[in-house]
Design a protein around this motif. Structure first.
Motif, PDB file in Angstrom:
ATOM      1  N   PRO A  74      33.017  44.387  42.592  1.00  0.00           N
ATOM      2  CA  PRO A  74      33.782  44.759  42.243  1.00  0.00           C
ATOM      3  C   PRO A  74      34.106  46.437  41.728  1.00  0.00           C
ATOM      4  O   PRO A  74      35.012  46.898  41.160  1.00  0.00           O
ATOM      5  CB  PRO A  74      34.125  44.113  41.115  1.00  0.00           C
ATOM      6  CG  PRO A  74      32.655  43.428  40.797  1.00  0.00           C
ATOM      7  CD  PRO A  74      31.949  43.771  41.875  1.00  0.00           C
ATOM      8  N   ARG A  77      34.528  50.003  46.067  1.00  0.00           N
ATOM      9  CA  ARG A  77      35.593  48.871  47.310  1.00  0.00           C
ATOM     10  C   ARG A  77      36.827  50.042  47.629  1.00  0.00           C
ATOM     11  O   ARG A  77      36.662  51.592  46.084  1.00  0.00           O
ATOM     12  CB  ARG A  77      36.140  48.161  46.185  1.00  0.00           C
ATOM     13  CG  ARG A  77      36.554  48.605  44.635  1.00  0.00           C
ATOM     14  CD  ARG A  77      37.307  46.841  44.442  1.00  0.00           C
ATOM     15  NE  ARG A  77      36.997  47.700  43.039  1.00  0.00           N
ATOM     16  CZ  ARG A  77      38.455  47.705  42.200  1.00  0.00           C
ATOM     17  NH1 ARG A  77      39.442  48.362  42.710  1.00  0.00           N
ATOM     18  NH2 ARG A  77      38.218  47.749  40.850  1.00  0.00           N
ATOM     19  N   LEU A  79      40.467  51.040  46.371  1.00  0.00           N
ATOM     20  CA  LEU A  79      41.461  50.538  45.151  1.00  0.00           C
ATOM     21  C   LEU A  79      42.530  49.694  45.432  1.00  0.00           C
ATOM     22  O   LEU A  79      43.179  49.442  43.946  1.00  0.00           O
ATOM     23  CB  LEU A  79      41.942  52.382  44.595  1.00  0.00           C
ATOM     24  CG  LEU A  79      41.534  53.185  43.580  1.00  0.00           C
ATOM     25  CD1 LEU A  79      42.643  54.112  43.828  1.00  0.00           C
ATOM     26  CD2 LEU A  79      39.765  52.345  42.890  1.00  0.00           C
ATOM     27  N   TYR A  82      40.287  44.549  45.352  1.00  0.00           N
ATOM     28  CA  TYR A  82      39.988  43.521  43.813  1.00  0.00           C
ATOM     29  C   TYR A  82      38.537  42.532  44.239  1.00  0.00           C
ATOM     30  O   TYR A  82      39.188  41.672  45.017  1.00  0.00           O
ATOM     31  CB  TYR A  82      41.037  43.840  42.974  1.00  0.00           C
ATOM     32  CG  TYR A  82      41.816  42.758  43.570  1.00  0.00           C
ATOM     33  CD1 TYR A  82      41.165  41.523  42.228  1.00  0.00           C
ATOM     34  CD2 TYR A  82      43.009  42.901  43.459  1.00  0.00           C
ATOM     35  CE1 TYR A  82      42.405  40.217  42.465  1.00  0.00           C
ATOM     36  CE2 TYR A  82      43.185  41.481  43.821  1.00  0.00           C
ATOM     37  CZ  TYR A  82      43.453  40.566  42.914  1.00  0.00           C
ATOM     38  OH  TYR A  82      44.150  39.375  43.182  1.00  0.00           O
ATOM     39  N   LYS A  84      38.476  38.926  42.387  1.00  0.00           N
ATOM     40  CA  LYS A  84      38.687  37.715  41.845  1.00  0.00           C
ATOM     41  C   LYS A  84      37.755  37.290  41.071  1.00  0.00           C
ATOM     42  O   LYS A  84      36.871  37.062  41.075  1.00  0.00           O
ATOM     43  CB  LYS A  84      39.171  36.549  42.584  1.00  0.00           C
ATOM     44  CG  LYS A  84      39.802  37.191  43.611  1.00  0.00           C
ATOM     45  CD  LYS A  84      40.470  34.958  44.438  1.00  0.00           C
ATOM     46  CE  LYS A  84      41.275  35.168  44.137  1.00  0.00           C
ATOM     47  NZ  LYS A  84      41.247  33.532  45.429  1.00  0.00           N
ATOM     48  N   LEU A  91      37.278  38.460  47.714  1.00  0.00           N
ATOM     49  CA  LEU A  91      37.995  39.795  47.296  1.00  0.00           C
ATOM     50  C   LEU A  91      39.726  39.187  47.212  1.00  0.00           C
ATOM     51  O   LEU A  91      39.784  38.372  48.315  1.00  0.00           O
ATOM     52  CB  LEU A  91      37.765  40.903  49.004  1.00  0.00           C
ATOM     53  CG  LEU A  91      37.585  40.946  50.168  1.00  0.00           C
ATOM     54  CD1 LEU A  91      39.002  41.203  50.345  1.00  0.00           C
ATOM     55  CD2 LEU A  91      37.036  41.042  50.561  1.00  0.00           C
ATOM     56  N   HIS A  94      45.409  44.196  48.442  1.00  0.00           N
ATOM     57  CA  HIS A  94      47.000  44.553  47.629  1.00  0.00           C
ATOM     58  C   HIS A  94      47.586  44.934  48.740  1.00  0.00           C
ATOM     59  O   HIS A  94      47.439  45.045  50.021  1.00  0.00           O
ATOM     60  CB  HIS A  94      47.027  45.335  46.771  1.00  0.00           C
ATOM     61  CG  HIS A  94      46.333  45.285  45.483  1.00  0.00           C
ATOM     62  ND1 HIS A  94      47.367  44.467  44.685  1.00  0.00           N
ATOM     63  CD2 HIS A  94      45.532  45.727  44.661  1.00  0.00           C
ATOM     64  CE1 HIS A  94      46.085  44.714  43.501  1.00  0.00           C
ATOM     65  NE2 HIS A  94      45.320  45.429  43.736  1.00  0.00           N
TER      66      HIS A  94
END
Length: 254
Positions: A74, A77, A79, A82, A84, A91, A94
């Motif tokens: 985490p 990565r 940005l 993310y 979970k 992952l 977004h």
């Protein structure tokens, strides 16, 4: 992880006339004679299943504690991604337009044979969905959509939608990128399912994949002596990708 378990059995190889050869627990994909005339013949090692692979797949599942040590990091990565909180193996990306985003695993590997189960829903892949490995210097984000894992000299990736493998794209145009699996019938409607295996053999320096119980052959060689992390690059908004460690074996315990 049963790093001390002794593996049994030998390397399984291909012969030309038959399409599939049954192994003890897996199937090795091979080309028909007609396709072999159309496709360049690969060196024999590209068709050899790592003989420790069946031993890993036959052993009991690793504990959740061990699996968590070999899943997504985490803290390493893009940005736009993310991990979970309720599921450390998955992952979430977004929904950011015109962006390609990556994540690395927690562990880097320099030796041993290691196997992961990848979970990536077919409806969440988009134009560029790439699974592979890279070192600690690979960029984790770029503008636009591309196969970011496999874009540089430090990464190697399989685009599971395009069915192409990429490494150092700057010297490899999209038109001549190699198909993978190379033995499949080009007229066949081959689709990578939601779950499949990635096999990293750092002792031999190879990366390969297993789909529906079929060993697809070596995708990449020349990895020996490197220090590599499992990686994916994604473009689909709200896609989720799972990385679950199946197990590993060191060569010294063969």
């Amino acid at each position: 992880m049963r790093m001390g378990q002794k593996a049994s059995g030998g390397i399984q190889t291909l012969s030309n006339p038959v399409e599939y050869s049954r192994g003890s627990t897996m199937t090795i994909l091979r080309s028909s004679s007609s396709n072999s005339k159309q496709q360049p013949k690969l060196p024999q090692p590209d068709y050899q299943k790592p003989f420790r692979l069946d031993a890993i797949l036959e052993q009991p599942a690793v504990s959740k504690e061990v699996a968590e040590k070999h899943t997504w990091n985490p803290a390493d990565r893009s940005l736009n991604i993310y991990v979970k909180p309720e599921d450390p193996f998955t992952l979430h990306r977004h929904p950011v337009a015109q962006s390609t985003d990556c994540i690395r695993g927690k562990q880097a590997y320099e030796r041993g044979l290691h196997v992961w189960e990848i979970t990536w829903n077919k409806q969440q892949r988009g134009t560029h969905a790439v699974v592979g490995v890279g070192d600690g210097q690979c960029v984790l984000h770029c503008a636009g959509y591309m196969s970011l894992v496999g874009n540089s000299k430090q990464s190697w990736g399989w685009d599971i939608g395009r069915l192409k493998i990429y490494h150092d794209i700057k010297v490899q145009s999209g038109s001549n990128a190699q198909s993978y699996p190379v033995t499949r019938d080009q007229n066949e409607n081959f689709t990578v399912p939601d779950k499949f295996l990635m096999v990293l053999d750092m002792d031999e320096g190879t990366l390969s994949y297993v789909v529906d119980g079929k060993y697809l052959g070596v995708a990449f060689g020349g990895l020996k002596g490197k220090k590599l992390y499992p990686m994916v690059s994604a473009v689909w908004g709200h896609c989720e990708v799972g990385l679950r460690y199946v197990g590993g074996l060191d060569r010294e315990y063969i």
